[in-house]
Motif scaffolding. Sequence first.
Motif, short mmCIF file in Angstrom:
data_model
loop_
_atom_site.label_atom_id
_atom_site.label_comp_id
_atom_site.label_asym_id
_atom_site.label_seq_id
_atom_site.Cartn_x
_atom_site.Cartn_y
_atom_site.Cartn_z
N HIS A 179 0.90 -1.07 -0.11
CA HIS A 179 0.07 -0.04 0.03
C HIS A 179 1.02 1.32 0.08
CE1 HIS A 179 -2.21 3.35 2.07
NE2 HIS A 179 -3.36 2.65 1.31
N GLN A 183 0.76 4.14 -2.90
CA GLN A 183 0.40 5.46 -2.59
C GLN A 183 1.56 6.60 -2.93
OE1 GLN A 183 -2.80 6.53 -1.33
NE2 GLN A 183 -2.99 4.62 -2.16
N ARG A 186 1.81 6.69 -6.61
CA ARG A 186 0.57 7.00 -7.31
C ARG A 186 0.36 5.96 -8.27
NH1 ARG A 186 1.30 13.57 -8.49
NH2 ARG A 186 1.71 14.13 -6.41
#
Length: 203
Positions: A179, A183, A186
């Motif tokens: 994750h 993140q 992007r």
Amino acid sequence: MGAPVPVGVVALDPVLEAGTRSTLLACPELTLCEPGVARVAVLTVDRLGPAELDMVRVTRAHPQRPAVVLVAGALASGDALHALAAGARGLLLRREADASRLGHAVLAAAEDDCTLPTDLLEQVLDRPADARHGSGGWAGGTLSDRERSVLRLVADGHETAEIAQRLAYSPRTVTTVVHDITQRFRLRNRAHAVAYALRAGLL
């Protein structure tokens, strides 16, 4: 064994829908339900075009936020990347979507894993990397040793639980690492992260 994963089927063609439902019924870990209450939605299409990509987006935008596994009769060059960008968690060609493979893809999607056959991953890797430059991408980015270890095992097709066992991490740690990577750069999902990391020479 836990409760069966609720899975719904979405298709523009009732014959494709019936065939997909029949295949899923052979998977005891799954239970068929209406797409609106499903944890995973299987979208079965002949080919991938704007209408089919909209189906992926609309399904993902449902309040239940089901993971989407896309089963396509054929995929043209670039279709795999478009499907991932639209939010698909798994991709299968219809000729390969037997009960075992489709069940595996659905269960992986339910655990927030992403499945992509090797030939489709190669298709993603063959696409130009322009998108990564427009979104921050990997330019100047680095991966920690832990992130690199996790992504290598993702690239080898291992699921979260297997990666955790091999690296002596908890499954939650593995999920958090993936994750954080998606993140930070992007990216859409773990397949997207693996593709870009490989292209950038970070793995």
